[in-house]
Design a protein around this motif. Structure first.
Motif, PDB file in Angstrom:
ATOM      1  N   ALA A 279      40.965  33.692  41.554  1.00 33.96           N
ATOM      2  CA  ALA A 279      39.776  33.937  40.743  1.00 33.96           C
ATOM      3  C   ALA A 279      40.133  34.168  39.284  1.00 33.96           C
ATOM      4  CB  ALA A 279      39.011  35.140  41.305  1.00 33.96           C
ATOM      5  N   THR A 280      41.211  34.902  39.028  1.00 34.78           N
ATOM      6  CA  THR A 280      41.590  35.205  37.647  1.00 34.78           C
ATOM      7  C   THR A 280      42.076  33.965  36.920  1.00 34.78           C
ATOM      8  OG1 THR A 280      42.185  37.458  38.313  1.00 34.78           O
ATOM      9  CG2 THR A 280      43.035  36.670  36.208  1.00 34.78           C
ATOM     10  N   VAL A 281      42.898  33.154  37.593  1.00 35.92           N
ATOM     11  CA  VAL A 281      43.420  31.939  36.939  1.00 35.92           C
ATOM     12  C   VAL A 281      42.285  30.966  36.641  1.00 35.92           C
ATOM     13  CG1 VAL A 281      44.880  29.917  37.276  1.00 35.92           C
ATOM     14  CG2 VAL A 281      45.731  32.177  37.879  1.00 35.92           C
ATOM     15  N   VAL A 282      41.437  30.703  37.642  1.00 38.83           N
ATOM     16  CA  VAL A 282      40.329  29.763  37.432  1.00 38.83           C
ATOM     17  C   VAL A 282      39.377  30.290  36.362  1.00 38.83           C
ATOM     18  CG1 VAL A 282      38.348  28.653  38.520  1.00 38.83           C
ATOM     19  CG2 VAL A 282      40.510  28.820  39.754  1.00 38.83           C
ATOM     20  N   GLY A 283      39.017  31.568  36.441  1.00 39.89           N
ATOM     21  CA  GLY A 283      38.102  32.138  35.459  1.00 39.89           C
ATOM     22  C   GLY A 283      38.691  32.156  34.057  1.00 39.89           C
ATOM     23  N   THR A 284      39.994  32.445  33.942  1.00 39.09           N
ATOM     24  CA  THR A 284      40.620  32.466  32.616  1.00 39.09           C
ATOM     25  C   THR A 284      40.649  31.082  31.998  1.00 39.09           C
ATOM     26  OG1 THR A 284      41.980  34.366  33.263  1.00 39.09           O
ATOM     27  CG2 THR A 284      42.716  33.072  31.372  1.00 39.09           C
TER      28      THR A 284
ATOM     29  N   PHE B 148      26.987  28.762  39.814  1.00 37.83           N
ATOM     30  CA  PHE B 148      27.757  29.411  40.875  1.00 37.83           C
ATOM     31  C   PHE B 148      27.320  30.859  41.054  1.00 37.83           C
ATOM     32  CE2 PHE B 148      30.511  25.779  40.801  1.00 37.83           C
ATOM     33  CZ  PHE B 148      31.165  25.801  42.026  1.00 37.83           C
ATOM     34  N   LEU B 149      26.935  31.524  39.964  1.00 37.99           N
ATOM     35  CA  LEU B 149      26.473  32.901  40.078  1.00 37.99           C
ATOM     36  C   LEU B 149      25.171  33.000  40.864  1.00 37.99           C
ATOM     37  CD1 LEU B 149      27.209  34.382  36.525  1.00 37.99           C
ATOM     38  CD2 LEU B 149      28.162  35.172  38.703  1.00 37.99           C
ATOM     39  N   SER B 150      24.367  31.957  40.811  1.00 34.15           N
ATOM     40  CA  SER B 150      23.078  31.984  41.509  1.00 34.15           C
ATOM     41  C   SER B 150      23.185  31.618  42.980  1.00 34.15           C
ATOM     42  CB  SER B 150      22.093  31.028  40.814  1.00 34.15           C
ATOM     43  OG  SER B 150      22.541  29.677  40.924  1.00 34.15           O
ATOM     44  N   LEU B 151      24.333  31.111  43.416  1.00 30.88           N
ATOM     45  CA  LEU B 151      24.490  30.719  44.817  1.00 30.88           C
ATOM     46  C   LEU B 151      24.669  31.953  45.694  1.00 30.88           C
ATOM     47  CD1 LEU B 151      26.925  27.674  44.469  1.00 30.88           C
ATOM     48  CD2 LEU B 151      24.462  27.602  44.913  1.00 30.88           C
ATOM     49  N   PRO B 152      24.043  31.993  46.858  1.00 31.26           N
ATOM     50  CA  PRO B 152      24.284  33.106  47.805  1.00 31.26           C
ATOM     51  C   PRO B 152      25.683  32.979  48.401  1.00 31.26           C
ATOM     52  CG  PRO B 152      22.837  31.462  48.789  1.00 31.26           C
ATOM     53  CD  PRO B 152      23.042  31.031  47.368  1.00 31.26           C
ATOM     54  N   GLN B 153      26.521  33.983  48.158  1.00 30.44           N
ATOM     55  CA  GLN B 153      27.936  33.834  48.482  1.00 30.44           C
ATOM     56  C   GLN B 153      28.211  33.848  49.981  1.00 30.44           C
ATOM     57  OE1 GLN B 153      30.603  36.313  46.328  1.00 30.44           O
ATOM     58  NE2 GLN B 153      29.872  35.654  44.334  1.00 30.44           N
ATOM     59  N   LEU B 154      27.608  34.770  50.710  1.00 27.35           N
ATOM     60  CA  LEU B 154      27.932  34.867  52.133  1.00 27.35           C
ATOM     61  C   LEU B 154      27.511  33.615  52.912  1.00 27.35           C
ATOM     62  CD1 LEU B 154      29.170  36.545  54.327  1.00 27.35           C
ATOM     63  CD2 LEU B 154      26.969  37.693  54.658  1.00 27.35           C
ATOM     64  N   PRO B 155      26.277  33.097  52.761  1.00 25.30           N
ATOM     65  CA  PRO B 155      25.968  31.836  53.463  1.00 25.30           C
ATOM     66  C   PRO B 155      26.873  30.682  53.041  1.00 25.30           C
ATOM     67  CG  PRO B 155      23.957  32.904  52.722  1.00 25.30           C
ATOM     68  CD  PRO B 155      25.084  33.644  52.093  1.00 25.30           C
ATOM     69  N   LEU B 156      27.240  30.623  51.759  1.00 22.74           N
ATOM     70  CA  LEU B 156      28.138  29.558  51.315  1.00 22.74           C
ATOM     71  C   LEU B 156      29.522  29.722  51.922  1.00 22.74           C
ATOM     72  CD1 LEU B 156      28.259  27.071  49.536  1.00 22.74           C
ATOM     73  CD2 LEU B 156      28.975  28.528  47.637  1.00 22.74           C
TER      74      LEU B 156
ATOM     75  N   LEU C 268      34.825  31.631  44.709  1.00 15.53           N
ATOM     76  CA  LEU C 268      33.468  32.140  44.493  1.00 15.53           C
ATOM     77  C   LEU C 268      33.452  33.458  43.726  1.00 15.53           C
ATOM     78  CD1 LEU C 268      31.856  31.400  47.981  1.00 15.53           C
ATOM     79  CD2 LEU C 268      31.568  30.128  45.861  1.00 15.53           C
ATOM     80  N   ARG C 269      34.609  33.860  43.170  1.00 19.44           N
ATOM     81  CA  ARG C 269      34.677  35.113  42.428  1.00 19.44           C
ATOM     82  C   ARG C 269      35.195  34.919  41.004  1.00 19.44           C
ATOM     83  NH1 ARG C 269      31.898  39.248  43.714  1.00 19.44           N
ATOM     84  NH2 ARG C 269      33.316  40.367  42.338  1.00 19.44           N
ATOM     85  N   TRP C 270      35.294  33.684  40.515  1.00 20.82           N
ATOM     86  CA  TRP C 270      35.860  33.455  39.189  1.00 20.82           C
ATOM     87  C   TRP C 270      34.824  33.588  38.080  1.00 20.82           C
ATOM     88  CZ3 TRP C 270      33.412  29.592  36.554  1.00 20.82           C
ATOM     89  CH2 TRP C 270      32.724  28.626  37.318  1.00 20.82           C
ATOM     90  N   MET C 271      33.545  33.595  38.394  1.00 21.78           N
ATOM     91  CA  MET C 271      32.510  33.545  37.360  1.00 21.78           C
ATOM     92  C   MET C 271      32.486  34.767  36.443  1.00 21.78           C
ATOM     93  SD  MET C 271      31.703  32.047  40.412  1.00 21.78           S
ATOM     94  CE  MET C 271      30.532  33.068  41.268  1.00 21.78           C
TER      95      MET C 271
ATOM     96  N   LEU D  75      33.704  36.881  30.958  1.00 16.81           N
ATOM     97  CA  LEU D  75      34.413  37.892  30.173  1.00 16.81           C
ATOM     98  C   LEU D  75      35.419  37.257  29.224  1.00 16.81           C
ATOM     99  CD1 LEU D  75      35.079  40.869  29.625  1.00 16.81           C
ATOM    100  CD2 LEU D  75      36.663  40.786  31.550  1.00 16.81           C
ATOM    101  N   VAL D  76      36.207  36.299  29.725  1.00 19.99           N
ATOM    102  CA  VAL D  76      37.209  35.638  28.879  1.00 19.99           C
ATOM    103  C   VAL D  76      36.526  34.853  27.764  1.00 19.99           C
ATOM    104  CG1 VAL D  76      39.012  33.871  28.859  1.00 19.99           C
ATOM    105  CG2 VAL D  76      38.933  35.553  30.700  1.00 19.99           C
ATOM    106  N   ARG D  77      35.437  34.199  28.071  1.00 17.09           N
ATOM    107  CA  ARG D  77      34.710  33.455  27.020  1.00 17.09           C
ATOM    108  C   ARG D  77      34.250  34.390  25.911  1.00 17.09           C
ATOM    109  NH1 ARG D  77      29.240  32.837  26.127  1.00 17.09           N
ATOM    110  NH2 ARG D  77      28.642  31.001  24.889  1.00 17.09           N
TER     111      ARG D  77
END
Length: 316
Positions: free
Chosen positions: A117-122, A146-154, A187-190, A195-197
């Protein structure tokens, strides 16, 4: 005159008096960060708790050599005792040995998913933060999607689609591990990307970046040598939050029976197996639940301490 004559008679060179307002030596940034972190009592206590948990799952099996799959029906659902400090399950298997084995997997999933998540998000946040035209709105639109997607069903959908294929490639345990790490990290990089942006949008307009840009430094050099090192503080804090979120997500999947198979006793899997025996063997769920609780709580407090220590504007 008399002072210089006296100095020449003694054979010692005359020395100029040191100025009263001599500058004190600068404290290295790492030492200053450690000093500020030590003043956060909860973070220090949490570091000790997490160190004990990590040492327990890594070194514990070398001391407590009871096999995790040793079945003893005569001791099934036994309460904690000297022979079984954490009690046993419905097959008489030692819960302490199974918790130490499963703790390795749960912690490994948490830290590996955090890295993903950190590498992809960075990377996404850095590209968006350095882009001045079209990439920034496109990448932020994808992030919001991606933030709007329901994580558990996905998560459940991806697991059902790719579980068997990954098991065929990496084996049963390796395939499930890769799948859970990639899915949770993917599903946790957003939050990290946003933040990095924000950090890059602020830092790229600073005077030191303008100076190296005027000297002809490429964008790659600006990012790697000047902007990214100054943006790592908030990223590290966000990474600690991702570890706890990944551990909870893995425990949730295992509790739903969609994570590791029954013979791999992660902490979430132990909770799943214990749910039908809460009335007769509450210890079966108490110990893995307490381990998850202490691990997540400790990591969150460590993140709070790092946030305070890495923020130069905060007075500690």
């Amino acid at each position: 005159m008399a002072g210089s004559t006296l100095a020449s008679r003694s054979g010692e060179p005359a020395r100029a008096a040191a100025p009263a307002s001599a500058a004190e030596p600068a404290v290295p940034p790492g030492r200053e960060t450690w000093r500020r972190f030590r003043r956060h009592k909860l973070a220090m206590a949490s570091s000790a708790v997490l160190a004990v948990l990590v040492a327990g799952v890594l070194v514990g099996p070398l001391i407590w050599r009871v096999p995790i799959d040793e079945i003893d029906f005569s001791a099934r659902l036994a309460t904690p005792s000297a022979a079984h400090p954490f009690g046993t399950d419905d097959l008489g298997q030692d819960l302490l040995a199974r918790m130490m084995y499963g703790g390795r997997i749960s912690l490994a999933v948490g830290f590996a998913a955090m890295v993903v998540a950190t590498v992809v998000g960075t990377v996404i946040g850095a590209v968006a933060g350095m882009s001045r035209r079209y990439l920034d709105p496109i990448l932020m639109w994808i992030t919001d999607l991606f933030l709007s997607l329901p994580q558990l069903p996905l998560l459940l959908l991806v697991i059902y689609l790719f579980r068997d294929k990954l098991k065929a490639v990496f084996g049963v345990e390796g395939g499930v591990f890769v799948m859970i790490v990639v899915v949770i990290g993917g599903l946790r990089w957003m939050p990290v990307a946003r933040l990095v942006r924000a950090q890059f949008l602020s830092l790229r307009e600073k005077e030191f970046v303008e100076a190296v840009r005027a000297m002809g430094a490429s964008k790659w050099r600006q990012v790697v040598r000047h902007i990214l090192p100054n943006a790592l503080g908030p990223v590290i804090v966000a990474g600690t939050i991702e570890v706890s979120a990944a551990i909870i997500a893995e425990s949730t999947l295992s509790f739903l029976g969609l994570g590791f198979p029954p013979d791999i006793p992660t902490w979430g899997r132990l909770l799943f197996d214990a749910k039908d025996h809460l009335d007769v063997a509450p210890h079966w769920a108490l110990f893995p639940g307490a381990a998850i609780f202490l691990t997540v709580l400790s990591i969150n407090f460590i993140g709070d301490g790092l946030r305070d220590a890495l923020d130069p504007r905060r007075v500690i």
